[in-house]
Design an enzyme around this catalytic site. Structure first.
Site, PDB file in Angstrom:
ATOM      1  N   ASP A 165       7.227 -35.214  21.491  1.00  8.36           N
ATOM      2  CA  ASP A 165       8.464 -34.767  20.862  1.00  8.36           C
ATOM      3  C   ASP A 165       9.351 -35.958  20.496  1.00  8.36           C
ATOM      4  O   ASP A 165       9.483 -36.909  21.271  1.00  8.36           O
ATOM      5  CB  ASP A 165       9.233 -33.828  21.796  1.00  8.36           C
ATOM      6  CG  ASP A 165       8.564 -32.475  21.936  1.00  8.36           C
ATOM      7  OD1 ASP A 165       7.630 -32.192  21.155  1.00  8.36           O
ATOM      8  OD2 ASP A 165       8.963 -31.705  22.824  1.00  8.36           O
TER       9      ASP A 165
ATOM     10  N   HIS B 287       1.242 -33.195  24.151  1.00 14.87           N
ATOM     11  CA  HIS B 287       0.986 -31.795  24.475  1.00 14.87           C
ATOM     12  C   HIS B 287       0.571 -31.041  23.219  1.00 14.87           C
ATOM     13  O   HIS B 287       0.700 -31.544  22.112  1.00 14.87           O
ATOM     14  CB  HIS B 287       2.212 -31.146  25.125  1.00 14.87           C
ATOM     15  CG  HIS B 287       3.496 -31.330  24.380  1.00 14.87           C
ATOM     16  ND1 HIS B 287       4.197 -32.521  24.354  1.00 14.87           N
ATOM     17  CD2 HIS B 287       4.225 -30.464  23.609  1.00 14.87           C
ATOM     18  CE1 HIS B 287       5.284 -32.384  23.626  1.00 14.87           C
ATOM     19  NE2 HIS B 287       5.329 -31.150  23.153  1.00 14.87           N
TER      20      HIS B 287
ATOM     21  N   ARG C 282       1.864 -15.127  20.236  1.00  9.63           N
ATOM     22  CA  ARG C 282       2.668 -15.824  21.234  1.00  9.63           C
ATOM     23  C   ARG C 282       3.987 -16.261  20.610  1.00  9.63           C
ATOM     24  O   ARG C 282       4.028 -16.640  19.441  1.00  9.63           O
ATOM     25  CB  ARG C 282       1.913 -17.057  21.751  1.00  9.63           C
ATOM     26  CG  ARG C 282       2.692 -17.935  22.736  1.00  9.63           C
ATOM     27  CD  ARG C 282       1.850 -19.149  23.140  1.00  9.63           C
ATOM     28  NE  ARG C 282       2.509 -19.967  24.154  1.00  9.63           N
ATOM     29  CZ  ARG C 282       3.302 -20.994  23.890  1.00  9.63           C
ATOM     30  NH1 ARG C 282       3.541 -21.355  22.635  1.00  9.63           N
ATOM     31  NH2 ARG C 282       3.853 -21.689  24.863  1.00  9.63           N
TER      32      ARG C 282
ATOM     33  N   HIS D  37       0.764 -33.672  20.114  1.00  6.46           N
ATOM     34  CA  HIS D  37       1.899 -34.465  19.649  1.00  6.46           C
ATOM     35  C   HIS D  37       2.819 -34.786  20.822  1.00  6.46           C
ATOM     36  O   HIS D  37       2.673 -34.225  21.916  1.00  6.46           O
ATOM     37  CB  HIS D  37       2.693 -33.691  18.589  1.00  6.46           C
ATOM     38  CG  HIS D  37       3.387 -32.486  19.144  1.00  6.46           C
ATOM     39  ND1 HIS D  37       2.716 -31.327  19.484  1.00  6.46           N
ATOM     40  CD2 HIS D  37       4.697 -32.254  19.452  1.00  6.46           C
ATOM     41  CE1 HIS D  37       3.570 -30.442  19.974  1.00  6.46           C
ATOM     42  NE2 HIS D  37       4.779 -30.976  19.974  1.00  6.46           N
TER      43      HIS D  37
END
Length: 332
Positions: free
Chosen positions: A214, A268, A278, A212
């Site tokens: 941002d 990204h 994570r 996607h």
């Protein structure tokens, strides 16, 4: 207490079963090279002989890669460590408690809890992650009922100041008015997203976060040392090598449109880990919904649009197509 993990495999059982029936065992992940992002020491902005070179480095990274990392950024390691501690405690609450927002520790920030991808129609559309979206209007007047709210306020103030500073530099290099960002972006129009990527035993088949771009001006990311962030460079995916002392900055769609493609909003994604969970914290530098996005150049690539219109189009596309389409919707 119940498990803290969302019920991914139960919820997406049909998709996993379909994969087995159709023998679709395609690995969604490429073998990628891990690289370090351009590293910029912001202390150079305070040194007369280095200031212009530092600004040029920020501009170059924003034009060529759309991502860079900064040190001496004004957000102390103590604040970041406190935020990570509070974030981990938050995510370790039982899943049902998080989903129902039924604990004072959760609702003190007026958070919105999300997990997975409800609209997914195949495994590659699943985001194997959970997140708390924190609207900053929710903490501007919140009583200090917890260390979570106090720590969040402190972090947000520092990240907002950093975003404003970087946005002003990028505007100056275009010959545009730096005041634009102070007029359109306030601490209450931005938001924070706390992310957790649980251990995933089927990691070759799903993303932690789908590819996607941002939907903001700038994003400031603090990630842990597990790694997993990847971005597109010259048509190939590369892995971002974690740096414990740096914050990651990336250009969003609004800044690409506002700069008429001078600055790049780059696709990204996040890869999950088979053995270790994570965590990351992302600050999104956003304008008010009624802010109009328009380039000052004569031959603009994009038509004029409001942030609210952009957000609504993204939401509609995700529902209809299972993924964001983004800026191409606003081409002239």
């Amino acid at each position: 207490m119940g498990s803290c993990d969302p019920p991914f495999q139960d919820f997406y059982k049909k998709l996993f079963d379909n994969e087995k029936i159709n023998n679709n065992t395609t690995n969604v992940l490429d073998i990628v090279e891990e690289r370090e992002l351009p590293l910029i020491d912001l202390n150079r902005l305070n040194i007369q002989l280095e200031e212009e070179n530092c600004k040029s480095d920020i501009v170059k990274a924003s034009q060529e890669l759309g991502f860079f990392q900064v040190i001496n950024h004004g957000v102390s390691s103590e604040v970041l460590a406190n935020m990570r501690c509070e974030q981990m405690k938050l995510f370790k609450r039982p899943f049902q408690e998080k989903a129902n927002n039924c604990h004072p520790y959760l609702n003190c920030l007026a958070t919105s809890y999300r997990w997975g991808t409800p609209t997914a129609t195949c495994l590659k559309q699943i985001s194997w992650s959970e997140a708390f979206h924190v609207p900053l209007t929710g903490i501007s007047t919140t009583v200090e009922v917890s260390t979570l709210s106090a720590t969040t306020k402190e972090l947000v103030k520092k990240m907002y100041d950093l975003a404003q500073r970087l946005a002003e530099i990028l505007a100056e290099q275009l010959g545009n008015k730096p005041a634009y960002f102070k007029e359109t972006c306030s601490p209450t129009t931005c938001f924070l997203r706390l992310n957790r990527y649980p251990v995933c035993s089927v990691s070759p088949n799903v993303f932690g976060l789908m590819p996607h771009t941002d939907s903001d001006f700038l994003t400031i990311l603090h990630q842990d040392q597990i790694g997993g962030l990847q971005l597109v460079k010259e048509g190939k995916w590369i892995g971002v090598k974690p740096n414990p002392n740096a914050l990651i900055i990336n250009i969003g769609d609004l800044l690409q449109a506002w700069s008429n493609n001078v600055y790049k909003s780059v696709e990204h994604r996040v890869i999950v880990n088979t053995y270790v969970e994570r965590f990351s914290t992302a600050f999104f530098f956003c304008p008010s919904y009624d802010t109009m996005i328009q380039s000052d150049v004569e031959n603009s690539v994009y038509r004029r649009f409001s942030f609210e219109e952009f957000r609504q189009q993204v939401e509609d596309d995700v529902k209809m197509h299972g993924q964001k389409i983004g800026l191409s919707r606003f081409n002239i």
